[in-house]
Motif scaffolding. Structure first.
Motif, mmCIF file in Angstrom:
data_model
loop_
_atom_site.group_PDB
_atom_site.id
_atom_site.type_symbol
_atom_site.label_atom_id
_atom_site.label_comp_id
_atom_site.label_asym_id
_atom_site.label_seq_id
_atom_site.Cartn_x
_atom_site.Cartn_y
_atom_site.Cartn_z
ATOM 1 N N ASP A 12 -22.707 17.024 -2.037
ATOM 2 C CA ASP A 12 -23.652 16.938 -0.923
ATOM 3 C C ASP A 12 -24.800 15.960 -1.151
ATOM 4 N N PRO A 13 -24.492 14.680 -1.351
ATOM 5 C CA PRO A 13 -25.589 13.719 -1.534
ATOM 6 C C PRO A 13 -26.451 13.635 -0.275
ATOM 7 N N GLU A 14 -27.738 13.549 -0.477
ATOM 8 C CA GLU A 14 -28.701 13.463 0.626
ATOM 9 C C GLU A 14 -28.851 12.004 1.072
ATOM 10 N N GLY A 15 -27.855 11.464 1.718
ATOM 11 C CA GLY A 15 -27.933 10.090 2.207
ATOM 12 C C GLY A 15 -27.663 9.047 1.133
ATOM 13 N N ALA A 16 -27.452 9.474 -0.100
ATOM 14 C CA ALA A 16 -27.147 8.552 -1.190
ATOM 15 C C ALA A 16 -25.631 8.380 -1.280
ATOM 16 N N PHE A 17 -25.215 7.384 -2.025
ATOM 17 C CA PHE A 17 -23.799 7.107 -2.218
ATOM 18 C C PHE A 17 -23.107 8.320 -2.843
ATOM 19 N N ASP A 18 -21.941 8.669 -2.321
ATOM 20 C CA ASP A 18 -21.156 9.768 -2.880
ATOM 21 C C ASP A 18 -20.438 9.253 -4.125
ATOM 22 N N LEU A 19 -20.967 9.576 -5.280
ATOM 23 C CA LEU A 19 -20.439 9.046 -6.537
ATOM 24 C C LEU A 19 -19.037 9.529 -6.857
ATOM 25 N N ARG A 20 -18.572 10.577 -6.199
ATOM 26 C CA ARG A 20 -17.208 11.040 -6.424
ATOM 27 C C ARG A 20 -16.203 10.012 -5.923
ATOM 28 N N THR A 21 -16.657 9.085 -5.092
ATOM 29 C CA THR A 21 -15.767 8.063 -4.544
ATOM 30 C C THR A 21 -15.972 6.703 -5.199
ATOM 31 N N PHE A 22 -16.753 6.641 -6.274
ATOM 32 C CA PHE A 22 -17.020 5.348 -6.908
ATOM 33 C C PHE A 22 -15.731 4.793 -7.497
ATOM 34 N N PRO A 23 -15.414 3.520 -7.201
ATOM 35 C CA PRO A 23 -14.160 2.926 -7.684
ATOM 36 C C PRO A 23 -14.124 2.810 -9.208
ATOM 37 N N PRO A 24 -13.109 3.368 -9.857
ATOM 38 C CA PRO A 24 -13.016 3.335 -11.322
ATOM 39 C C PRO A 24 -12.991 1.930 -11.923
ATOM 40 N N GLY A 25 -12.503 0.969 -11.196
ATOM 41 C CA GLY A 25 -12.416 -0.387 -11.732
ATOM 42 C C GLY A 25 -13.706 -1.184 -11.632
ATOM 43 N N GLU A 26 -14.801 -0.561 -11.213
ATOM 44 C CA GLU A 26 -16.042 -1.297 -10.977
ATOM 45 C C GLU A 26 -17.168 -0.845 -11.914
ATOM 46 N N HIS A 27 -16.857 -0.827 -13.188
ATOM 47 C CA HIS A 27 -17.831 -0.458 -14.221
ATOM 48 C C HIS A 27 -19.067 -1.343 -14.164
ATOM 49 N N THR A 28 -18.874 -2.651 -14.081
ATOM 50 C CA THR A 28 -20.002 -3.587 -14.062
ATOM 51 C C THR A 28 -20.904 -3.324 -12.863
ATOM 52 N N ARG A 29 -20.312 -3.069 -11.703
ATOM 53 C CA ARG A 29 -21.095 -2.765 -10.499
ATOM 54 C C ARG A 29 -21.923 -1.499 -10.709
ATOM 55 N N PHE A 30 -21.345 -0.485 -11.336
ATOM 56 C CA PHE A 30 -22.064 0.761 -11.610
ATOM 57 C C PHE A 30 -23.259 0.498 -12.523
ATOM 58 N N VAL A 31 -23.005 -0.186 -13.637
ATOM 59 C CA VAL A 31 -24.072 -0.472 -14.603
ATOM 60 C C VAL A 31 -25.174 -1.298 -13.944
ATOM 61 N N ASP A 32 -24.809 -2.313 -13.176
ATOM 62 C CA ASP A 32 -25.804 -3.143 -12.491
ATOM 63 C C ASP A 32 -26.626 -2.322 -11.499
ATOM 64 N N SER A 33 -25.962 -1.476 -10.732
ATOM 65 C CA SER A 33 -26.669 -0.662 -9.733
ATOM 66 C C SER A 33 -27.647 0.301 -10.387
ATOM 67 N N VAL A 34 -27.206 0.953 -11.464
ATOM 68 C CA VAL A 34 -28.082 1.898 -12.155
ATOM 69 C C VAL A 34 -29.219 1.147 -12.845
ATOM 70 N N SER A 35 -28.899 0.053 -13.486
ATOM 71 C CA SER A 35 -29.912 -0.704 -14.237
ATOM 72 C C SER A 35 -30.942 -1.360 -13.340
ATOM 73 N N ARG A 36 -30.490 -2.013 -12.296
ATOM 74 C CA ARG A 36 -31.377 -2.808 -11.429
ATOM 75 C C ARG A 36 -31.825 -2.098 -10.166
ATOM 76 N N GLY A 37 -31.146 -1.004 -9.839
ATOM 77 C CA GLY A 37 -31.447 -0.321 -8.592
ATOM 78 C C GLY A 37 -30.634 -0.920 -7.460
#
Length: 108
Positions: free
Chosen positions: A53-78
């Motif tokens: 139940d994310p409150e308007g945020a991205f549903d991380l259960r659907t994050f694509p497994p092949g996009e590690h770099t995108r995840f790290v960049d999003s968390v690191s840089r916002g």
């Protein structure tokens, strides 16, 4: 001390071989547990407790497994309204979050 060495090896494996990161079994249980704790403390207010139940945020259960770099960049840089976490989280903590998100939340 052996746990720290095991955790470090798991973090290095996840960092150096992102293809393995698609398989939750590739992560050490300690790394997933650390990611769970970090998520509960820092991410759950927006992404929902246990990624539910994310409150308007991205549903991380659907994050694509092949996009590690995108995840790290999003968390690191916002991204969008999410603040950057690179000043607060160490790289190994961000990798632990990745492990937690990729492993998913166990349903007991």
């Amino acid at each position: 001390m052996a746990q720290v060495g095991g955790m470090l090896a798991a973090v290095l494996a996840a960092t150096c071989m992102p293809a393995l990161a698609q398989d939750p079994k590739a992560f050490a249980p300690e790394q997933i547990h650390l990611g769970s704790e970090i998520f509960a403390r820092n991410c759950s207010p927006c992404h929902g407790p246990r990624m539910q139940d994310p409150e308007g945020a991205f549903d991380l259960r659907t994050f694509p497994p092949g996009e590690h770099t995108r995840f790290v960049d999003s968390v690191s840089r916002g991204k969008n309204s999410m603040p950057p976490w690179s000043g607060l989280l160490k790289p190994e903590e961000i990798e632990a979050l990745w492990a937690y998100v990729m492993a998913g939340e166990r349903r007991d």
